[in-house]
Write a protein that holds these residues in place. Structure first.
Motif, PDB file in Angstrom:
ATOM      1  N   VAL A 112       0.841  -1.200   0.000  1.00  0.00           N
ATOM      2  CA  VAL A 112       0.000   0.000   0.000  1.00  0.00           C
ATOM      3  C   VAL A 112       0.878   1.253   0.000  1.00  0.00           C
ATOM      4  O   VAL A 112       0.601   2.222  -0.720  1.00  0.00           O
ATOM      5  CB  VAL A 112      -0.940   0.001   1.219  1.00  0.00           C
ATOM      6  CG1 VAL A 112      -1.646   1.354   1.367  1.00  0.00           C
ATOM      7  CG2 VAL A 112      -1.978  -1.113   1.101  1.00  0.00           C
ATOM      8  N   GLY A 113       1.952   1.230   0.806  1.00  0.00           N
ATOM      9  CA  GLY A 113       2.847   2.377   0.843  1.00  0.00           C
ATOM     10  C   GLY A 113       3.520   2.629  -0.494  1.00  0.00           C
ATOM     11  O   GLY A 113       3.587   3.771  -0.962  1.00  0.00           O
ATOM     12  N   LEU A 114       4.020   1.569  -1.106  1.00  0.00           N
ATOM     13  CA  LEU A 114       4.737   1.704  -2.374  1.00  0.00           C
ATOM     14  C   LEU A 114       3.795   2.092  -3.511  1.00  0.00           C
ATOM     15  O   LEU A 114       4.010   3.100  -4.196  1.00  0.00           O
ATOM     16  CB  LEU A 114       5.443   0.392  -2.710  1.00  0.00           C
ATOM     17  CG  LEU A 114       6.234   0.356  -4.020  1.00  0.00           C
ATOM     18  CD1 LEU A 114       7.405   1.325  -3.974  1.00  0.00           C
ATOM     19  CD2 LEU A 114       6.724  -1.063  -4.305  1.00  0.00           C
ATOM     20  N   TRP A 115       2.743   1.299  -3.722  1.00  0.00           N
ATOM     21  CA  TRP A 115       1.846   1.529  -4.854  1.00  0.00           C
ATOM     22  C   TRP A 115       0.972   2.758  -4.630  1.00  0.00           C
ATOM     23  O   TRP A 115       0.635   3.464  -5.583  1.00  0.00           O
ATOM     24  CB  TRP A 115       0.993   0.293  -5.097  1.00  0.00           C
ATOM     25  CG  TRP A 115       1.804  -0.894  -5.535  1.00  0.00           C
ATOM     26  CD1 TRP A 115       3.069  -0.864  -6.068  1.00  0.00           C
ATOM     27  CD2 TRP A 115       1.426  -2.267  -5.463  1.00  0.00           C
ATOM     28  NE1 TRP A 115       3.502  -2.138  -6.341  1.00  0.00           N
ATOM     29  CE2 TRP A 115       2.515  -3.027  -5.974  1.00  0.00           C
ATOM     30  CE3 TRP A 115       0.297  -2.947  -5.017  1.00  0.00           C
ATOM     31  CZ2 TRP A 115       2.491  -4.419  -6.050  1.00  0.00           C
ATOM     32  CZ3 TRP A 115       0.279  -4.329  -5.085  1.00  0.00           C
ATOM     33  CH2 TRP A 115       1.350  -5.059  -5.599  1.00  0.00           C
ATOM     34  N   GLY A 116       0.594   3.003  -3.381  1.00  0.00           N
ATOM     35  CA  GLY A 116      -0.244   4.164  -3.105  1.00  0.00           C
ATOM     36  C   GLY A 116       0.466   5.462  -3.433  1.00  0.00           C
ATOM     37  O   GLY A 116      -0.083   6.327  -4.121  1.00  0.00           O
TER      38      GLY A 116
ATOM     39  N   LEU B 141      -0.246  10.624 -10.708  1.00  0.00           N
ATOM     40  CA  LEU B 141      -1.303  11.614 -10.917  1.00  0.00           C
ATOM     41  C   LEU B 141      -0.751  13.038 -10.814  1.00  0.00           C
ATOM     42  O   LEU B 141      -1.149  13.926 -11.577  1.00  0.00           O
ATOM     43  CB  LEU B 141      -2.417  11.405  -9.885  1.00  0.00           C
ATOM     44  CG  LEU B 141      -3.236  10.116 -10.015  1.00  0.00           C
ATOM     45  CD1 LEU B 141      -4.210   9.973  -8.860  1.00  0.00           C
ATOM     46  CD2 LEU B 141      -3.973  10.083 -11.351  1.00  0.00           C
ATOM     47  N   GLY B 142       0.182  13.236  -9.880  1.00  0.00           N
ATOM     48  CA  GLY B 142       0.784  14.550  -9.729  1.00  0.00           C
ATOM     49  C   GLY B 142       1.562  14.975 -10.961  1.00  0.00           C
ATOM     50  O   GLY B 142       1.540  16.148 -11.363  1.00  0.00           O
TER      51      GLY B 142
ATOM     52  N   LYS C 161       4.938  17.728 -14.631  1.00  0.00           N
ATOM     53  CA  LYS C 161       6.339  17.515 -14.271  1.00  0.00           C
ATOM     54  C   LYS C 161       6.368  16.540 -13.100  1.00  0.00           C
ATOM     55  O   LYS C 161       5.332  16.247 -12.493  1.00  0.00           O
ATOM     56  CB  LYS C 161       7.033  18.823 -13.895  1.00  0.00           C
ATOM     57  CG  LYS C 161       6.445  19.524 -12.677  1.00  0.00           C
ATOM     58  CD  LYS C 161       7.202  20.805 -12.366  1.00  0.00           C
ATOM     59  CE  LYS C 161       6.629  21.490 -11.134  1.00  0.00           C
ATOM     60  NZ  LYS C 161       7.364  22.736 -10.808  1.00  0.00           N
ATOM     61  N   GLU C 162       7.553  16.040 -12.781  1.00  0.00           N
ATOM     62  CA  GLU C 162       7.691  15.071 -11.696  1.00  0.00           C
ATOM     63  C   GLU C 162       7.244  15.702 -10.385  1.00  0.00           C
ATOM     64  O   GLU C 162       7.798  16.725  -9.951  1.00  0.00           O
ATOM     65  CB  GLU C 162       9.138  14.604 -11.587  1.00  0.00           C
ATOM     66  CG  GLU C 162       9.345  13.388 -10.711  1.00  0.00           C
ATOM     67  CD  GLU C 162       8.792  12.111 -11.331  1.00  0.00           C
ATOM     68  OE1 GLU C 162       8.339  11.249 -10.584  1.00  0.00           O
ATOM     69  OE2 GLU C 162       8.819  11.985 -12.577  1.00  0.00           O
TER      70      GLU C 162
END
Length: 285
Positions: free
Chosen positions: A182-186, A193-194, A200-201
């Motif tokens: 959850v931490g990694l994929w979330g 999305l950002g 941009k990153e």
């Protein structure tokens, strides 16, 4: 000698041991913070002055006291030594002591797990401030240590019964792995999305890996709380920094320190925060 006086002496000795241990770990964290991003060995060469390369003696290398004794300068070339070194040592000592008292002054593997996690978070936060990176070796070790501590704590709490032991170990392992995913994929989803919204990153990949470690240690509910706290603190700090012209609006700000603060709050008070929120939600409902 009265019972009260004996108890006071024991508490004072415990506090001195915890504070000294924390400062010593802080001294090691200084090595980690400097050497890991540079790809240097943590064990060799011994601590030395970066300018004249003179190895620090035993008295010079004492946490906090060594820096004060030297007057903040190398004893051989008189090069100034950054006050950040004793500050990190003192901060780590204070963190260890605070955690010890929050845990009712009880020595346990759970307390050691908290100390290790907080030291890990502090090292990553300082590295991110210095280099805008979160090194893979540290984030990966965080996942491994989180899983290892949770499994060990579950095993010791199972009472020795074989059926209960296997059930406890399986539950702890599943909880840690789920939290890590959850931490990694979330956070990877938030980062993706950002990048679309801002074109941009939005944050580095290391932030997701840091959260995988947090999830492995604390479980998925605390991952969500950590991110919420980090975003809230980051928004306030970023807005103030921009308003005071400490940073430019387009200048990147490391997010790792805010995640570290959020994770520390979730570790120490997360259950109370979640229960208070659920209690309020259920009451309102």
């Amino acid at each position: 000698m009265s019972y009260e006086l004996t108890l006071a002496i024991v508490r004072l000795v415990n506090a001195a041991i915890v504070l000294g241990l924390g400062c010593a770990i802080g001294s090691f964290l200084n090595v980690v913070i400097y050497r890991v991003p540079a790809g240097l060995s943590l064990w060799w060469p011994p601590s030395r002055c970066p300018k004249c390369i003179h190895p620090l003696g035993a008295t010079e290398n004492r946490p906090v006291i060594g820096w004060l004794r030297l007057g903040g300068r190398c004893a051989h070339c008189r090069t100034p030594i950054s006050p950040r070194y004793p500050l990190i040592e003192a901060l780590t000592g204070a963190i260890f002591l605070t955690t010890f008292y929050l845990g009712a002054e009880a020595w346990s593997i759970g307390l050691v797990s908290q100390w290790v996690m907080l030291a890990w978070l502090l090292a990553l936060a300082m590295i991110d401030i210095d280099t805008m990176t979160l090194p893979n070796p540290l984030t990966q070790w965080g996942v491994a240590m989180g899983i290892g501590f949770n499994v060990a704590i579950a095993g010791l709490a199972s009472g020795g019964n074989s059926s209960e032991l296997f059930a406890a170990l399986g539950t702890a392992l599943f909880t840690s792995l789920l939290g890590a995913m959850v931490g990694l994929w979330g956070l990877d989803s938030v980062r993706f999305l950002g990048s679309i919204v801002f074109r941009k990153e939005a944050m580095g990949a290391g932030d997701s890996k840091l959260m995988a470690g947090v999830g492995a240690w604390l479980g998925w509910p605390q991952v969500l709380l950590t991110v919420l706290i980090a975003c809230a603190i980051g928004a306030v700090v970023g807005s103030v920094a921009i308003a005071l012209k400490w940073v430019q609006r387009s200048q990147p700000i490391p997010f790792g320190p805010f995640l570290a603060i959020g994770a520390a709050i979730a570790l120490l008070w997360g259950q109370a925060i979640i229960q208070a929120y659920l209690g309020l939600f259920l009451t309102v409902g």
